[in-house]
Every structure is written in C-alpha cells, then in structure tokens.
Enzyme design. Structure first.
Site, short mmCIF file in Angstrom:
data_model
loop_
_atom_site.label_atom_id
_atom_site.label_comp_id
_atom_site.label_asym_id
_atom_site.label_seq_id
_atom_site.Cartn_x
_atom_site.Cartn_y
_atom_site.Cartn_z
N GLY A 525 0.84 -1.19 0.00
CA GLY A 525 0.00 0.00 0.00
C GLY A 525 0.86 1.22 0.00
O GLY A 525 2.09 1.14 -0.10
N PHE A 527 1.59 3.07 2.36
CA PHE A 527 2.43 3.24 3.54
C PHE A 527 3.59 2.26 3.59
O PHE A 527 4.47 2.37 4.40
CB PHE A 527 1.61 3.05 4.81
CG PHE A 527 0.50 4.04 4.95
CD1 PHE A 527 0.80 5.36 5.21
CD2 PHE A 527 -0.82 3.67 4.82
CE1 PHE A 527 -0.20 6.29 5.35
CE2 PHE A 527 -1.82 4.61 4.96
CZ PHE A 527 -1.52 5.91 5.22
N SER A 529 4.75 -2.14 2.76
CA SER A 529 4.34 -3.48 2.38
C SER A 529 3.81 -4.25 3.58
O SER A 529 4.21 -3.99 4.71
CB SER A 529 5.52 -4.23 1.79
OG SER A 529 6.11 -3.46 0.78
N VAL A 530 2.94 -5.20 3.30
CA VAL A 530 2.36 -6.01 4.36
C VAL A 530 2.78 -7.46 4.16
O VAL A 530 2.71 -7.98 3.04
CB VAL A 530 0.82 -5.93 4.34
CG1 VAL A 530 0.23 -6.67 5.53
CG2 VAL A 530 0.37 -4.49 4.33
N LYS A 544 3.04 -4.89 8.96
CA LYS A 544 3.13 -3.79 7.99
C LYS A 544 4.45 -3.06 8.19
O LYS A 544 4.74 -2.58 9.28
CB LYS A 544 1.95 -2.84 8.23
CG LYS A 544 1.90 -1.70 7.26
CD LYS A 544 0.52 -1.10 7.21
CE LYS A 544 0.05 -0.97 5.80
NZ LYS A 544 -1.36 -0.92 5.63
N ASP A 640 -8.35 7.98 4.40
CA ASP A 640 -8.05 7.13 3.25
C ASP A 640 -8.97 5.91 3.24
O ASP A 640 -8.53 4.77 3.13
CB ASP A 640 -6.58 6.71 3.26
CG ASP A 640 -6.09 6.30 1.86
OD1 ASP A 640 -6.84 6.54 0.89
OD2 ASP A 640 -5.00 5.75 1.75
#
Ligand SMILES: *[C@@H]1O[C@H](CO)[C@@H](O)[C@H](O)[C@H]1NC(C)=O
Ligand SMILES: *[C@@H]1O[C@H](CO)[C@@H](O)[C@H](O)[C@H]1NC(C)=O
Ligand SMILES: *[C@@H]1O[C@H](CO)[C@@H](O)[C@H](O)[C@H]1NC(C)=O
Ligand SMILES: *[C@@H]1O[C@H](CO)[C@@H](O)[C@H](O)[C@H]1NC(C)=O
Ligand SMILES: *[C@@H]1O[C@H](CO)[C@@H](O)[C@H](O)[C@H]1NC(C)=O
Ligand SMILES: *[C@@H]1O[C@H](CO)[C@@H](O)[C@H](O)[C@H]1NC(C)=O
Ligand SMILES: *[C@@H]1O[C@H](CO)[C@@H](O)[C@H](O)[C@H]1NC(C)=O
Ligand SMILES: *[C@@H]1O[C@H](CO)[C@@H](O)[C@H](O)[C@H]1NC(C)=O
Ligand SMILES: *[C@@H]1O[C@H](CO)[C@@H](O)[C@H](O)[C@H]1NC(C)=O
Ligand SMILES: *[C@@H]1O[C@H](CO)[C@@H](O)[C@H](O)[C@H]1NC(C)=O
Length: 832
Positions: A525, A527, A529-530, A544, A640
């Site tokens: 995303g 912000f 990576s997950v 995350k 968001d």
C-alpha cells in the site's frame, strides 16, 4: 547482552576499588604499573576491560605509552580512550596534568571507533595496525618494510616510529585531527577538522587549512563555505595574555606553527589548541585545577553572529539572538524554529524543498540580511540571471547578489546550504556594496487548505479539552517513566514497554522470524508493504513495514500509543510494533479473508457476496468510522477510506484498517507536509477548496457503499468515457429514477433485494453530498442502517465527482494518473 549503562556501573565499581588500591595516583606516571615511553617490534596491546583509569566523568583511559619527563604532569600518554557510556574507544594521544584531566589531542581514524578486545599491534615488519575486536582493520601507519625498529612517545606528545638509526619514519604530528599541541606544526595541505561533539569524535562540519597567506576556516557544504580568513601579517608573532595566561604564535615558512618563541614557565606550558565543534579555534591551558580557555582565536575577529552555526541552519542572528526568516509579502510563512525553546538550533522549512516539485519553487527575498560568506560563482551579471540560475539548479538553496550601490550589475553567489544569516544591523551600514539575499522556498498549492485546517484543529481541540486533560496526565506518566529510564540510550524507544494493555514491542529480529524473513507478502500500500506472519502461539498476524519513517521515533511511538489504545470490534487491532534503528513496523491481527476490494471487484458469480453480507459489511464500516470520529479519546480522521483498507475476518466481519497512519506519515519531516492526500476517486470535493472535517471520511464511505452495491470500482478505465465514473452513472440513473439498473449483476441475491439495495444507495447518495454540511455524521449513518432514523429527503445528486482524476497537489498530473492505480501515501492528516 546487557545495555551499556549496566556495564558502565559494574565497571565503575571496579574502578573505584582500583583507585583505592593504587592510593589515588595524582598523575599517570604514579600508576602502580608504570608505562614505558617506547615499544619494540612484535608487541601487541588489547583493549581489555578492567584495566582502566577513571579519567573523567565521561572518559576512561587505558594507557599504553607515557611520555618521559617530570613525574607530576604535564605529560602525554597514548592508549585507548573510551567513551564512558557507549564504550566506543579510540587509539589516542592525550595531554594530562593529573589522572582526571586527560584531553584528546590526537587519534587514529576517529571516524571508526573500536570496542573492547580491539588490538593494536606493532608488527615484526614495522607496521602499527589497529584492528577491532572482530579483527576488522581500522587503521595503520602503512610503514611495513621501512626498517622500523620501535615506537616512542616523545616529551612533546608526538608518537613516532623510528628506524635503526633513530630516524623518524612516521609521526603523529603529520596527521593532525582537531587539535595541535605546542611544537606541532600545521603545514600546507593538512587540515584540522572539528569533531561532531565532545563525546562523538567523528569528523564534524568545520575545517581549518593553511593557505599561502594565512589560514582559512570552512564549514562543510558543496562547495565548502568560508567563514574565517586569517592573514599572516596579523600572525607573524603574536602574544595573547588573559590574566596570567600567555599564548604565543609564530608564522614560519607558510606553516602555522604553534610554538612559543619565548620560553614560558614549565607550569604554564601545558597547552593545546582545538578547532571546536562550534567552529571556534581556542587555546586551552592548564591552570591549577583544570583546563581553561586561554584565548579564542577566531573570536578576535568574528562576532558571535559570524559563526555559521550560531543560529543553526536558516536562523537569523542579531546580537546573539536567533529568529527565523519572517513572512513573505503575501504573508506566507516558510520557516519555523526546529525547537521553540532552543532557537539557536536553527529553522526548518515548513514545506521542505523537493527537487521533483521545482515548479513550486520561488525565492523569498530577505530584507536587511547578510551572509557570512560570498564566493563569486558568476561575475558581472544581473540579479535576475542570478535568481534564475538558482531556481534552475535544485542543489541551490539560496542566491546572494552583490553589486556596487550605484550599479545594477554585480556578482552572484549560489549556496547549496544556508547556515546562519545575519541581521544587517550588526554590519557596517556604510558598505560600498549592497547585497540582496534570496532563499529558495517551496509553495504548495494546498497551503491555504492547510492553514485553515490548522485553525480548525484548534477549535476541535479546544472543544475536547477535557479529553486532552486526560491525555496530558497520561503523557505526564510517560514522561515520568521516560526520565526514570533515561540512563539507557534506548530509553525513548522503551517507554511503551511498560504500559499495560499497550501493543507488544517486537524486535526487528523477532519480526524477521515471525514473517520468515518477510517471505510472504500479502500486499503493498501507500504506507509500505504487508507481510504474513505467525506468532509463536500460532496466531496469524499481518506485519506492515512502514516506509520513509526512519527518523520519526518519538512521533511514531506517540501514534502507536494512539492506535494501540483504540479498541473496537470494527477496527483492526494493533497487536504490536517495532521501532528499532530505521525500522518501523506495525503488527496487526490477521484478517484471513483479506481486503474488501477482492470480494467486490472480481466479477465472479460464484464468489459474489449476497445482500445480507454486503449490508453487514456496510454497517460494520459505519460503526468503525463512527467510533473513530466520535467515541475515541481523540478524534481520529481516517482520510483514506477505500475498499483496500477494509479487511474481512473469517466470518466476513468488516474492520477498518490503517487508521491513524495518515497522521503518522504527516510527522515525517522528509515528506511534503502540505500535500493533499487520499486516493483519487475517494476524495471529497472540499479537499480543493476549504476546511477538511471528518466529513471527508463520510464522502469516501459513500463511494465505498456504491462500489459495494454496484460491484464495480468508482473509477473504471475499462469502461467507455461515459461510464467510466460510477458517480456519473449514479447521478444519471438517480435522475432517471432507475437506480436498480446499476445493482451488481453478478449476484442474483442482490437483484432479488433490489428495493433494499436502492434504499442503501440513497444512504450512499446522502454521504456524497457536495456540501459537506449536508452529509450525515457516521453515527447518523449507523442509526439509518439500523432503521432508527430516516434518510433525508430531497438529496442533491449533482455530485462533484471529478470527470478526471483530480490533480494531486504537489505531485503533478503524471503522478496523479499513476495514483489511480496505486494508492498514494498520506501526507496530510486531519485534526484529531
Ligand atoms: C571518576 O572520577 C571523578 C573525579 O574524582 C569522579 O567524580 C567520578 O565519580 C569517578 N567515576 C567513577 C566511575 O569512578
Ligand atoms: C626491546 O628490545 C631490546 C633489545 O632486543 C630489549 O633489551 C628490551 O628489553 C626490549 N624492551 C621491551 C620493552 O620489550
Ligand atoms: C574479550 O575477550 C575475552 C577473552 O577472549 C572474552 O572473554 C570477552 O568476552 C571479550 N569481551 C568482549 C567485550 O568481547
Ligand atoms: C626511543 O626510546 C628508546 C628507549 O627508551 C630510546 O633509547 C630512544 O632514544 C628513544 N628515541 C627518541 C627519538 O626519543
Ligand atoms: C556521531 O556523529 C555522526 C555524524 O553526525 C553520526 O553518524 C554517528 O552516529 C554519531 N556517533 C555516535 C556514537 O553517536
Ligand atoms: C597571577 O599571578 C600572580 C602571581 O603569580 C597571582 O598572585 C595571581 O593570583 C594570578 N592571577 C590569576 C588570575 O591567576
Ligand atoms: C505567495 O507568493 C508566492 C510567489 O510570490 C506564491 O507562489 C504563493 O502561492 C503565494 N502564497 C499565497 C498564500 O498567496
Ligand atoms: C531595512 O533597513 C532600512 C534602513 O535601516 C529600514 O528603513 C527598513 O525598514 C528595513 N527593512 C526591514 C524589512 O526591516
Ligand atoms: C548546481 O549547483 C551545484 C552546487 O552549487 C553545482 O556543483 C552544479 O554544477 C550545478 N549544476 C548545474 C547543472 O549547474
Ligand atoms: C559608482 O561609485 C563609485 C564610487 O563612489 C564611482 O567610482 C563609480 O564611477 C560609480 N559608478 C557609476 C556607474 O556611477
């Protein structure tokens, strides 16, 4: 491994015993185990623990060689010199009067301190080599094969390698660091380079080098900026007296020679000169009980405001007082102090200059301000060319233009770093030249939004003073705990560990293990990576990894605190976090059915969710948001909301994720603070025009509701121009009273519940009202969904959806287009 401070304590107990046993030696020469002043080949020394001399509150010394001479100081020693807390050590030469007073005057490779068990070896072939505990090469004299016979430390503090004829092969005097001792010469081509600070010996910003007319002092930049020039005519022979202290200099054959030319009493001869981490060149002298500053050589000609770091970067110095550059003509403020209480730390740009956004750069002219240096980059030019050159080159941060008062053509100087500026009042007003100073600043088209938003934040904060008070008490408790543990270097990272009910703190190593070295990526995303992971108790988690947050430790912890304290069944729970070095990770409960987008945009009949599932998901999201907006200790705007940020557990309960992250990102100094944020297609119209309230989340929620009901993305580029925008179709169908046409065709169940779906669409329509005041609050939406309240009549369907993705402020259109596929990280958060 135990923390350093614990080592230090246990060690100090030992030292105490050591000092008593050795009946408080007053000089190093009195040590029970005296040191020689020379060493033969094939000798090695190890930086062992427990053989230290407590030299001061912050330094420990293990002597190796001691200069010959008087038994009671002054003298020199060479050995390992270690910082008291970090236990980082240098192989160094120190000048001392007694055991408590050694001062560092030389060191080997101070950019690379060593640890315990580091070794210094004088090899058989005559090389002096320093290696760290693990054997890593750190430094050597490069004298192998030069017939070296031994190593001596001379009376003057010079460490020399001698050959068989007692000729000098190598000497430390040829490799000065930040200091000179009596008899040591600074020659052409050599420099003094300051250290970062008294306890961090790494190369700092200042340097001093010999020129053919004297010496110059520079501050590091590209190119280095001159702040002090000393011409030899002033220096040929000079004596300073300060009370009983005398300092003598001689200028000799283009060498700056720190040598007394008249014999001075032995007791006064312990002197050394140091280029300080503040850019001052000072001479220190021993006086009875301690080292005292005998003279500040640079102060002779510089005022306090002439030092490049007097007020830090971008600070304006006026008689020692520091301020930040003021507002421009149209009232925009571009700079603020880095620390309100310590204005001498300098100022930072509110919108940092970004090379990608050069179209928003402009020059702010500062009136009645001057700068300590002027290196001519362009001669006989005019002010416009000077300014344009600076605007065109991203590494240029300021332009200086100097011209004769009665002439428009002059010289231009471009700066790649802006150090302390000076108020003109401190300068000679009869200057023949007049100088104009322009600072490069970045304007962001959303600046207005942000300023108003800040005002709004105050109102909201004011109205929740009660809540704030509670928060303050909590913060107070944290501060108390923080101070209690400040011995530890890691203290600021640690204070969350002990708050019960707070997320667990993981080490980066832990998380590496939990995620099997980040092998299974669940998604990516804005912000970061997950990754998928499994805790030792078998519970699955999503880890995350946040990007670009390396520097923001304190605010990160503050946000973890906020996010971690928010518990609601419709919000994804934060289980833990990691803040270690530059790593910032958040550990969330794993939502095994993934994000909502996968369930509503796939177009696959077999997997389509039925009406009850979708209704429940919409209600869950509404409850989660309602809690964030209205029931938390602090009001949290998500900013968001989109299907990618709604996660589903195994029972298809929906939970909102990533809340609070926008604020987190906002704290990052390296980000453009004023950038509009969110994801195109979900952005409320007021983003571009006015105050941001929690109703921007309501708008995004409205979009998500329609997407869930219609089974398609708001913005679908695979459709014809006419049908590309879901809101466009929604508007058309609402006007034609044919909303049932757009219900997700993949699901028969949805078609069967057509009337309910159309009612739900109206809830979406209500949330999408262009006038944010007309949108319901999330708690009202929850009531509507629960059937307790009716939908407002006469809704406005002329949605101000943008026919094209909005131009994301500060990103350019190209970036905005790309952003329709990739979510954009938040950079602007709402008031809480
Ligand atoms: C080292 O000596 C100084 C001066 O006597 C004293 O103040 C300090 O506490 C000593 N430190 C240790 C660790 O013994
Ligand atoms: C150095 O070598 C000389 C001659 O080999 C020897 O006499 C002397 O004791 C040695 N000194 C030390 C400190 O090892
Ligand atoms: C130094 O070496 C000794 C002996 O090899 C070892 O016992 C000790 O743990 C080492 N110390 C450090 C700090 O590495
Ligand atoms: C170095 O030390 C040795 C041993 O004390 C001595 O003989 C020699 O003269 C010294 N050399 C210098 C230049 O000080
Ligand atoms: C010393 O300063 C340098 C440069 O600012 C920094 O990179 C380094 O981490 C510091 N070292 C210590 C031990 O604080
Ligand atoms: C200077 O020296 C004189 C005599 O040696 C002494 O009396 C006086 O205290 C000293 N002054 C200072 C400031 O040290
Ligand atoms: C102030 O002026 C600069 C250029 O002179 C412009 O770029 C900026 O947008 C203006 N700011 C405001 C708030 O009007
Ligand atoms: C700059 O100095 C001049 C002359 O002293 C003064 O008239 C003017 O107001 C000053 N400008 C600013 C912005 O301070
Ligand atoms: C931009 O400025 C830097 C530093 O002032 C300089 O080294 C570089 O050559 C300049 N680049 C251009 C394209 O002029
Ligand atoms: C500017 O003034 C200087 C000295 O006052 C004078 O020598 C020079 O001719 C003048 N130049 C012009 C263009 O007036």
């Amino acid at each position: 491994m135990s923390p350093y401070w614990m080592d230090a304590r246990s060690n100090s107990a030992f030292l105490f015993a050591f000092l008593i046993i050795s009946s408080f030696p007053s000089t190093f020469a009195d040590l029970s185990d005296p040191c020689p002043n020379f060493a033969n080949l094939s000798t090695a020394w190890t930086n062992t623990r427990g053989e230290w001399v407590n030299s001061s509150d912050w330094a420990l010394v293990k002597p190796i060689l001691l200069s010959p001479g008087e038994t009671s100081g002054p003298g020199f020693l060479c050995g390992f010199h270690c910082h008291y807390e970090s236990f980082l050590c240098l192989f160094a030469i120190l000048i001392f009067q007694d055991v408590y007073s050694p001062q560092l005057v030389w060191s080997a490779n101070r950019n690379r301190p060593v640890r315990f068990n580091a070794t210094l070896r004088l090899t058989e072939d005559g090389n002096l080599i320093l290696a760290d505990a693990d054997g890593t090469f750190v430094w050597s004299t490069n004298t192998a094969g030069k017939s070296v016979s031994g190593l001596n430390l001379t009376e003057t503090g010079n460490l020399v390698l001698l050959d068989r004829n007692n000729e000098m092969v190598w000497q430390s005097f040829d490799h000065p660091t930040d200091s000179l001792v009596l008899q040591q010469k600074l020659v052409r081509g050599k420099k003094l380079i300051s250290s970062v600070s008294a306890s961090n010996w790494t190369h700092g910003l200042f340097s001093l080098s010999i020129t053919n007319y004297g010496f110059d002092a520079y501050i590091q930049s590209n190119p280095p900026q001159l702040y002090y020039e000393w011409e030899y005519s002033f220096l040929t022979s000079i004596q300073y007296t300060n009370g009983n202290l005398s300092v003598y200099y001689r200028w000799e054959d283009e060498e700056f020679n720190f040598t007394p030319f008249a014999p001075i009493p032995r007791t006064l001869s312990a002197q050394y000169m140091r280029l300080g981490s503040d850019g001052h060149l000072r001479v220190f002298q021993w006086q009875e009980t301690g080292w005292q500053e005998a003279v500040d050589l640079t102060d002779e000609f510089l005022t306090e405001c002439d030092y490049p770091l007097a007020c830090g970067k971008y600070g304006i110095c006026s008689a020692g007082q520091c301020t930040c550059p003021g507002a421009s003509d149209n009232g925009t403020i571009y700079f603020r102090p880095i620390n309100e209480r310590q204005t001498n730390l300098g100022c930072s740009a509110i919108t940092p200059i970004s090379c990608q956004l050069s179209q928003y750069h402009s020059l702010l002219e500062l009136q009645n301000t001057s700068y300590s240096t002027f290196q001519v980059d362009m001669q006989s030019t005019d002010v416009e060319i000077c300014k344009q050159t600076c605007l065109k080159n991203c590494s240029c941060k300021a332009a200086l233009f100097r011209h004769p008062s009665n002439h428009s053509s002059g010289d231009c100087c471009l700066l790649s770093d802006v150090f302390t500026l000076q108020n003109m009042e401190t300068l000679n007003p009869t200057d023949y030249f007049s100088t104009s100073l322009f600072l490069k600043v970045e304007n962001s088209p959303t600046e207005n939004v942000v300023e108003k938003k800040a005002g709004n934040a105050r109102i909201i904060l004011g109205s929740s003073l009660g809540a704030l008070f509670g928060v303050l008490i909590l913060i107070g408790a944290f501060i108390f705990l923080f101070w209690k543990r400040r011995d530890s270097k890691e203290a600021e990272e640690d204070h969350l560990d002990c708050i019960p009910g707070m997320p667990t703190r993981f080490s980066f190593e832990d998380l590496k293990a939990i995620t099997e070295n980040f092998s299974c990526k669940l998604g990516e995303g804005g912000f970061g990576s997950v990754f998928q992971g499994t805790l030792s108790n078998g519970i699955k988690v999503a880890v995350k990894q946040l990007e670009g947050l390396g520097q923001v430790k304190k605010s990160f912890l503050a946000e973890v605190e906020t996010i971690g304290s928010v518990h609601h069944v419709n919000l994804v729970r934060l289980i833990g976090f990691c803040a270690e070095k530059s790593h910032r990770l958040l550990v969330y409960e794993c939502m095994c059915n993934g994000s909502l987008d996968k369930w509503i945009f796939h177009g696959n009949r077999d997997l389509a969710l039925g009406w009850q599932s979708r209704r429940k998901i919409i209600l869950d999201i509404a409850k989660g948001l309602s809690y964030l907006h209205e029931d938390c200790r602090q009001k949290i705007f998500h900013l968001d909301i989109k299907p990618q940020n709604i996660l589903l557990d195994e029972d298809f309960n929906a939970k909102v994720s990533d809340f609070g992250l926008s604020k987190l990102i906002d704290k990052d100094q390296s980000q453009v603070v004023t950038r509009m944020r969110g994801t195109p297609g979900y952005l409320a119209p007021e983003w571009l025009t006015s105050i941001i309230t929690e109703k921007v989340d309501v708008y995004s929620f409205g979009v998500v509701v329609l997407e869930i009901l219609c089974g398609r993305k708001n913005l679908d580029r695979s459709q014809t121009e006419e049908d590309m925008h879901l809101l466009g179709i929604f508007k058309r169908k609402a006007e034609e009273n044919r909303l049932a046409d757009i219900i997700d065709k993949c699901s028969e169940d949805m078609q069967l519940h057509g009337a309910d779906v159309v009612e739900m669409m109206k809830v979406g329509g209500w949330c999408l009202q262009s006038d944010f005041a007309r949108r319901p609050s999330m708690s009202v939406v929850v009531k509507v969904l629960e059937g307790l309240v009716d939908i407002e009549d006469n809704l406005e369907y002329s949605f101000s959806y943008s026919p094209r993705p909005p131009k994301i402020a500060g990103m350019g259109n190209k970036a905005a287009d790309a952003a329709t596929a990739e979510p954009i990280p938040s950079a602007l958060s709402g008031p809480r």
